[in-house]
Design a protein around this motif. Structure first.
Motif, PDB file in Angstrom:
ATOM      1  N   ASN A   1       0.807  -1.131  -0.067  1.00  0.00           N
ATOM      2  CA  ASN A   1       0.182  -0.010   0.087  1.00  0.00           C
ATOM      3  C   ASN A   1       0.791   1.225   0.009  1.00  0.00           C
ATOM      4  OD1 ASN A   1      -2.324   1.431   0.214  1.00  0.00           O
ATOM      5  ND2 ASN A   1      -2.437   1.451   2.285  1.00  0.00           N
ATOM      6  N   SER A   2       0.414   2.366  -0.631  1.00  0.00           N
ATOM      7  CA  SER A   2       1.044   3.609  -0.532  1.00  0.00           C
ATOM      8  C   SER A   2      -0.001   4.702  -0.563  1.00  0.00           C
ATOM      9  CB  SER A   2       2.087   3.764  -1.685  1.00  0.00           C
ATOM     10  OG  SER A   2       1.406   3.586  -2.761  1.00  0.00           O
ATOM     11  N   THR A   3       0.394   6.063  -0.348  1.00  0.00           N
ATOM     12  CA  THR A   3      -0.423   7.177  -0.544  1.00  0.00           C
ATOM     13  C   THR A   3       0.223   8.437  -1.370  1.00  0.00           C
ATOM     14  OG1 THR A   3      -1.093   6.897   1.979  1.00  0.00           O
ATOM     15  CG2 THR A   3      -1.721   8.993   0.793  1.00  0.00           C
ATOM     16  N   PRO A   4       0.080   7.940  -2.737  1.00  0.00           N
ATOM     17  CA  PRO A   4       0.455   8.993  -3.735  1.00  0.00           C
ATOM     18  C   PRO A   4      -0.082  10.359  -3.546  1.00  0.00           C
ATOM     19  CG  PRO A   4      -1.151   7.545  -4.805  1.00  0.00           C
ATOM     20  CD  PRO A   4      -0.957   6.929  -3.225  1.00  0.00           C
ATOM     21  N   ALA A  14       1.376   4.023  -7.664  1.00  0.00           N
ATOM     22  CA  ALA A  14       1.168   3.617  -6.362  1.00  0.00           C
ATOM     23  C   ALA A  14       1.635   2.176  -6.311  1.00  0.00           C
ATOM     24  CB  ALA A  14      -0.352   3.627  -6.199  1.00  0.00           C
ATOM     25  N   ASN A  15       2.354   1.585  -5.445  1.00  0.00           N
ATOM     26  CA  ASN A  15       2.758   0.321  -5.406  1.00  0.00           C
ATOM     27  C   ASN A  15       1.891  -0.714  -4.834  1.00  0.00           C
ATOM     28  OD1 ASN A  15       5.560   0.963  -6.663  1.00  0.00           O
ATOM     29  ND2 ASN A  15       6.155   1.929  -4.627  1.00  0.00           N
ATOM     30  N   SER A  51       3.749  -8.398  -6.537  1.00  0.00           N
ATOM     31  CA  SER A  51       3.599  -6.916  -6.562  1.00  0.00           C
ATOM     32  C   SER A  51       2.915  -6.591  -8.038  1.00  0.00           C
ATOM     33  CB  SER A  51       4.777  -6.085  -6.404  1.00  0.00           C
ATOM     34  OG  SER A  51       5.609  -6.389  -7.259  1.00  0.00           O
ATOM     35  N   LEU A  85      -7.008   2.785  -1.026  1.00  0.00           N
ATOM     36  CA  LEU A  85      -5.817   3.644  -1.325  1.00  0.00           C
ATOM     37  C   LEU A  85      -6.470   5.220  -1.277  1.00  0.00           C
ATOM     38  CD1 LEU A  85      -3.235   3.757  -2.853  1.00  0.00           C
ATOM     39  CD2 LEU A  85      -4.395   3.556  -4.916  1.00  0.00           C
TER      40      LEU A  85
END
Length: 587
Positions: A1-4, A14-15, A51, A85
């Motif tokens: 998870n990521s917060t672009p 976003a990964n 991924s 996300l």
């Protein structure tokens, strides 16, 4: 998870990490609950490993904010896996830059009790599309209001409406227009609001008819006398416009020539004169037609002047000739052959009337022994008022023509000497004159390089003037000179003219250190209203668009001449007189 975090109009990754438990099959990924304008693409998809990268695209229309959306994963297993996300959208970074200009600039008139629009142009560079907020400072007096429409814009212009109630005092009110965006630096535009009284006369002048090289690069006006502040005018296209409220006015303009030459012209006149004659900003390009002809029976050693439709040329042999820029339509061909700077029995004249050859056409042959030729009439003349040391000469012209081309001047001869005993003038015999023909004699008296006097007098029939001599104008007095050297040289001359020089006065200054820089100042007699005439070079250095390099520097020597004129009657009438007297010097 990521917060672009992604800017409007941009993209960002976003990964997506896939946690597997005893499962090795493909997982198909999709994006849900995403707002309009945000889209995403997964790679790889389906994902066979642990991924995938989600590339998000944010449209420029998406408002800056934090947005929650869902990433879904499906496979051969019956369950659907999801993950929230969060994407943060930020305002787009401004691109390029911008500047502000106004039309008109740098000043605008608004009449008490009225309003006027000003176009505020936003000149964008480097692809700039930012939203620009427009404001103005400082606070203006009560009753003088400003309104931008729109006040914030992504377009290239806004309209500033300036309104003044009848209570706002007449005067000038400078403002600064501010343009601001979220990131770029503030941009400014200066504008002076001139509140004027109701009424006035609005005049417009289009310099588009003038040769490009003759169009002014700087124009300023005075709505009043010489103590009134100058206001810079900017053209709309090639048209200058201004509303005048006073009886006396000023107009100034600069033209530039080749090689760094420049000319400042300053005129002071009345509103009535300006309405009739205009400010004289520039002359129209030469027009007219080209005509051809030949000369025959020409005496070697003499000079011949050929005239047609206001154009003339000289010949010294029986050769073809060509005249350019002659008036179109019906004209008379007038020629005169005489010895250089003298006259007598060898002189011959020629008139062929009512010719209309058209452009490129022929006016025929000037035959100095043919049917249209004549032996000039002669009459004795004398000149009164000649001072010791003056060199006096005279020349003769002849007006012919009818209708639109009436009173067209032809030159017969120039530079013939006048002695203390008088002179002999030559012209057209009465037998071949018509009622609308007039002679005009020009008499010039020169004292060295400092003083010159000129008389031009019109008459129909050439007769003796021994009993009633031609009278030269008065000599121009020595002017009082006041010299100012900063910010540039201002050589100001004041003179009280003799009563016969009753048409106005002018001054020409020529920079001796920088040849080609000239200043011309003229005051008309109605403007002066009698008394002393102050020929002043204005200080324009504080005005927008002015360049001190256009005029002489403070230490330059200046050659000057001051010229007064007078007149009696109208051209092409018996007794019409035009007078001019000038004095010159160097300071």
């Amino acid at each position: 998870n990521s917060t672009p975090t992604i800017a409007q109009g941009g993209t960002g990754p976003a990964n997506i990490v896939l946690f597997r438990q005893n499962f090795t099959g493909d997982i198909t990924l999709s994006l849900a609950d995403n707002p309009a304008g945000i889209t995403g693409v997964f790679a790889p998809n389906p994902a066979s490993g642990g991924s995938s990268v989600l590339t998000l695209s944010v449209a420029s229309s998406v408002p800056p904010n934090s947005y929650n959306m869902t990433v879904r994963g499906t496979s051969s297993l019956p369950d659907v896996r999801t993950q929230v996300l969060t994407v943060i959208v930020t305002a787009a970074a401004p691109v390029g830059n911008f500047t502000l200009t106004t039309t008109p600039t740098p000043s605008v008139n608004v009449t008490q009790g009225n309003s006027t629009p000003v176009t505020v142009s936003i000149v964008r560079t480097g692809g700039n599309t930012s939203d620009i907020a427009l404001t103005a400072t400082p606070t203006l007096p009560a009753g003088l209001t400003l309104g931008f429409a729109p006040a914030s814009t992504t377009t290239n212009s806004s309209t500033l409406t300036i309104a003044a109630t009848s209570a706002v005092p007449v005067g000038s009110y400078p403002i600064v227009i501010h343009g601001n965006t979220a990131v770029l630096g503030e941009q400014l535009a200066n504008l002076t609001i001139n509140v004027v009284a109701p009424g006035g006369t609005t005049l417009m002048y289009d310099v588009g008819v003038c040769a490009v090289a003759d169009r002014p690069v700087f124009v300023a006006v005075q709505d009043g006398g010489q103590a009134t502040p100058w206001q810079v005018l900017a053209p709309v296209g090639t048209t200058y416009q201004f509303t005048f409220h006073q009886a006396t006015l000023g107009a100034a303009y600069v033209t530039l020539g080749a090689g760094g030459t420049s000319s400042l012209n300053v005129y002071h006149f009345t509103l009535a004169e300006l309405i009739v004659s205009g400010p004289g900003f520039c002359a129209a390009p030469p027009g007219g037609i080209t005509v051809n002809g030949t000369v025959t029976h020409f005496t070697n050693g003499l000079i011949g002047l050929i005239n047609f439709g206001g154009a003339f040329t000289s010949v010294t042999a029986a050769d073809p000739f060509q005249l350019t820029n002659a008036r179109a339509g019906v004209n008379d061909l007038v020629a005169y052959m005489h010895p250089p700077q003298s006259g007598g029995s060898a002189d011959r004249g020629f008139i062929s009337r009512g010719l209309n050859p058209g452009n490129g056409g022929s006016v025929g042959t000037v035959d100095f022994t043919g049917a249209n030729s004549f032996t000039p009439a002669a009459a004795n003349g004398s000149v009164s008022g000649v001072s010791g040391g003056e060199t006096v000469t005279h020349g003769m012209g002849y007006y012919t023509g009818t209708g639109a081309n009436a009173c067209t001047l032809a030159t017969l001869y120039t530079g013939n000497p006048v002695s203390s005993g008088g002179f002999i003038g030559y012209g057209v015999p009465p037998a071949i004159q018509v009622a609308t023909d007039f002679h005009t004699i020009g008499i010039t008296a020169i004292t060295g390089l400092t003083l010159a006097r000129n008389l031009q007098e019109d008459f129909h029939t050439l007769t003796s003037r021994l009993a009633t001599p031609f009278v030269l104008p008065s000599a121009m007095p020595v002017p009082a000179i006041n010299t100012i050297t900063t910010p540039y040289k201002q050589l100001n001359l004041t003179v009280t003219r003799p009563s016969d020089l009753n048409s106005g006065v002018s001054m020409l200054q020529t920079d001796q250190a920088a040849p080609g820089k000239t200043i011309f100042v003229r005051l008309t007699e109605p403007y002066i209203g009698g008394g002393a005439a102050a020929l002043t070079v204005p200080d324009f250095s504080a005005l927008a668009g002015w360049n001190n390099a256009w005029v002489p520097a403070g230490g330059d020597a200046i050659a000057w001449s001051i010229n007064g004129t007078g007149s009696v009657g109208n051209a092409c009438t018996d007794g019409h007189r035009f007078l001019a007297s000038s004095r010159s010097g160097t300071n």
